[in-house]
Design a protein around this motif. Structure first.
Motif, PDB file in Angstrom:
ATOM      1  N   ALA A 161       0.870  -1.689   0.046  1.00  0.00           N
ATOM      2  CA  ALA A 161       0.129  -0.043   0.290  1.00  0.00           C
ATOM      3  C   ALA A 161       0.806   1.533   0.157  1.00  0.00           C
ATOM      4  O   ALA A 161       2.722   1.152   0.412  1.00  0.00           O
ATOM      5  N   SER A 162       0.300   2.447  -0.434  1.00  0.00           N
ATOM      6  CA  SER A 162       0.581   3.933  -0.532  1.00  0.00           C
ATOM      7  C   SER A 162       1.477   3.283   1.089  1.00  0.00           C
ATOM      8  O   SER A 162       0.493   3.754   2.463  1.00  0.00           O
ATOM      9  N   SER A 216       6.459  -7.965   1.924  1.00  0.00           N
ATOM     10  CA  SER A 216       6.002  -8.586   0.248  1.00  0.00           C
ATOM     11  C   SER A 216       6.816  -7.527  -0.928  1.00  0.00           C
ATOM     12  O   SER A 216       7.353  -6.918  -1.042  1.00  0.00           O
ATOM     13  N   MET A 237       5.304  -7.006  -3.151  1.00  0.00           N
ATOM     14  CA  MET A 237       4.873  -5.206  -3.663  1.00  0.00           C
ATOM     15  C   MET A 237       5.707  -4.283  -2.548  1.00  0.00           C
ATOM     16  O   MET A 237       5.203  -3.560  -2.396  1.00  0.00           O
ATOM     17  N   VAL A 278       7.087  -0.771  -4.038  1.00  0.00           N
ATOM     18  CA  VAL A 278       6.352   0.831  -3.518  1.00  0.00           C
ATOM     19  C   VAL A 278       7.175   0.793  -2.376  1.00  0.00           C
ATOM     20  O   VAL A 278       7.621   2.275  -2.587  1.00  0.00           O
ATOM     21  N   MET A 314      -5.041  -3.408   0.892  1.00  0.00           N
ATOM     22  CA  MET A 314      -6.593  -4.017   0.874  1.00  0.00           C
ATOM     23  C   MET A 314      -6.435  -5.159   0.956  1.00  0.00           C
ATOM     24  O   MET A 314      -7.130  -6.403   1.669  1.00  0.00           O
ATOM     25  N   ASP A 330       1.444 -16.135   2.540  1.00  0.00           N
ATOM     26  CA  ASP A 330       2.501 -15.599   2.679  1.00  0.00           C
ATOM     27  C   ASP A 330       3.348 -15.395   3.363  1.00  0.00           C
ATOM     28  O   ASP A 330       1.937 -15.560   4.608  1.00  0.00           O
TER      29      ASP A 330
HETATM   30  C1  LIG Z   1       2.121   2.575  -6.208  1.00  0.00           C
HETATM   31  C2  LIG Z   1       1.421   1.972  -5.711  1.00  0.00           C
HETATM   32  C3  LIG Z   1       0.869   2.366  -4.751  1.00  0.00           C
HETATM   33  C4  LIG Z   1      -0.402   1.152  -3.955  1.00  0.00           C
HETATM   34  N1  LIG Z   1      -1.009   1.390  -3.255  1.00  0.00           N
HETATM   35  C5  LIG Z   1      -2.030   0.652  -2.690  1.00  0.00           C
HETATM   36  C6  LIG Z   1      -2.944   1.334  -1.328  1.00  0.00           C
HETATM   37  O1  LIG Z   1      -2.837   2.392  -0.998  1.00  0.00           O
HETATM   38  N2  LIG Z   1      -3.463   0.324  -0.919  1.00  0.00           N
HETATM   39  C7  LIG Z   1      -3.814  -0.486  -1.780  1.00  0.00           C
HETATM   40  O2  LIG Z   1      -4.329  -1.569  -0.893  1.00  0.00           O
HETATM   41  N3  LIG Z   1      -3.213  -1.320  -2.662  1.00  0.00           N
HETATM   42  C8  LIG Z   1      -1.919  -0.591  -3.368  1.00  0.00           C
HETATM   43  N4  LIG Z   1      -1.428  -0.848  -4.570  1.00  0.00           N
HETATM   44  C9  LIG Z   1      -1.747  -2.317  -4.584  1.00  0.00           C
HETATM   45  C10 LIG Z   1      -1.101  -3.146  -3.769  1.00  0.00           C
HETATM   46  O3  LIG Z   1       0.327  -3.272  -4.605  1.00  0.00           O
HETATM   47  C11 LIG Z   1      -1.775  -4.611  -4.303  1.00  0.00           C
HETATM   48  O4  LIG Z   1      -2.882  -4.973  -3.999  1.00  0.00           O
HETATM   49  C12 LIG Z   1      -0.586  -6.053  -4.124  1.00  0.00           C
HETATM   50  O5  LIG Z   1      -1.189  -7.350  -4.477  1.00  0.00           O
HETATM   51  C13 LIG Z   1      -0.453  -5.541  -2.444  1.00  0.00           C
HETATM   52  O6  LIG Z   1      -0.073  -6.770  -2.243  1.00  0.00           O
HETATM   53  P1  LIG Z   1       0.687  -7.143  -0.625  1.00  0.00           P
HETATM   54  O7  LIG Z   1      -0.711  -6.770   0.283  1.00  0.00           O
HETATM   55  O8  LIG Z   1       1.376  -8.492  -1.034  1.00  0.00           O
HETATM   56  O9  LIG Z   1       1.716  -6.475  -0.806  1.00  0.00           O
HETATM   57  C14 LIG Z   1      -0.584   0.177  -4.146  1.00  0.00           C
HETATM   58  C15 LIG Z   1       0.136  -0.225  -5.886  1.00  0.00           C
HETATM   59  C16 LIG Z   1       1.244   0.277  -6.557  1.00  0.00           C
HETATM   60  C17 LIG Z   1       1.588  -0.236  -7.327  1.00  0.00           C
END
Ligand SMILES: Cc1cc2nc3c(=O)[nH]c(=O)nc-3n(C[C@H](O)[C@H](O)[C@H](O)COP(=O)(O)O)c2cc1C
Length: 198
Positions: A12-13, A37, A39, A43, A101, A114
């Motif tokens: 998430a951001s 993770s 991502m 990020v 989310m 994970d």
């Molecule tokens: C620059 C960027 C910002 C993001 N910001 C958000 C965010 O604020 N909230 C969110 O739920 N997902 C956000 N995402 C999407 C998540 O990275 C994506 O759903 C990812 O699958 C989350 O995986 P994780 O929970 O395993 O890290 C963002 C993606 C990018 C590339």
């Protein structure tokens, strides 16, 4: 007893909150177990223009100016053999910061695919503090229902929404105040944190 805290960083951001929280925790003797993770790292690298090619190099760069008072162990988010994947590994609690989310939904449904979601699942089942620093806007009904489910299971939902009542003069100050409030949830006091009424 010194604290032993698990920190999950997801995609998430709001990576600045994670960075500030880590910098604060580095000043206190204890044990930190960090998991980003895929991502989460991507990020973070984007938002903070992180030094280094990996999450561990980024963490290392945070300790360049002063050696940490805490031990730091970094785990791979795909490593279910890591100690934090088991409830028998006792911890003081876990923070997921920022919490996407997607990871919120994994925590809310017990889908531990994970290490971050598994460690959160374990934290809940062992009745230890779990703080989810969620970030998304606006929130869909699915997000809201997942927050309710996680809160009912014992998690503290702490959206990344800094206050303005202490009149912060910088983004850093806002993130630091938020990080201090998160540490309050774990019973960790950071000297010098501005508090209403002080
Ligand atoms: C620059 C960027 C910002 C993001 N910001 C958000 C965010 O604020 N909230 C969110 O739920 N997902 C956000 N995402 C999407 C998540 O990275 C994506 O759903 C990812 O699958 C989350 O995986 P994780 O929970 O395993 O890290 C963002 C993606 C990018 C590339």
């Amino acid at each position: 007893m010194k604290h032993r805290i698990v920190i999950g960083i997801t995609g998430a951001s709001g990576s600045l909150y994670a960075s500030k929280l880590l910098q604060m925790l580095f000043t206190i003797p204890g044990e930190l177990h960090l998991v980003a993770s895929d991502m989460g790292w991507k990020v973070l690298a984007h938002e903070l223009q992180a030094k280094g090619d990996s999450f561990s190099q980024f963490v290392q760069s945070l300790t360049d100016d002063s050696p940490p008072a805490t031990t730091i162990t970094i785990h791979d988010d795909h490593d279910f053999f890591a100690p934090v994947a088991s409830g028998s590994f006792r911890t003081s609690g876990m923070v997921i910061i920022p919490c996407s989310m997607k990871t919120l939904s994994a925590v809310a449904t017990g889908c531990s695919d994970d290490l971050i979601s598994r460690a959160a699942d374990v934290t809940l089942k062992e009745r230890r503090p779990l703080v989810l620093v969620t970030r998304e806007t606006p929130l869909s009904l699915i997000h809201l229902k997942n927050m309710c489910a996680a809160a009912e299971a014992g998690a503290t939902i702490m959206p990344a929404s800094p206050g303005f009542y202490n009149r912060p003069l910088s983004i850093d100050a806002m993130a630091e105040h938020m990080a201090g409030r998160i540490l309050d949830q774990l019973g960790i006091d950071i000297p010098g944190m501005a508090r209403w009424g002080d």
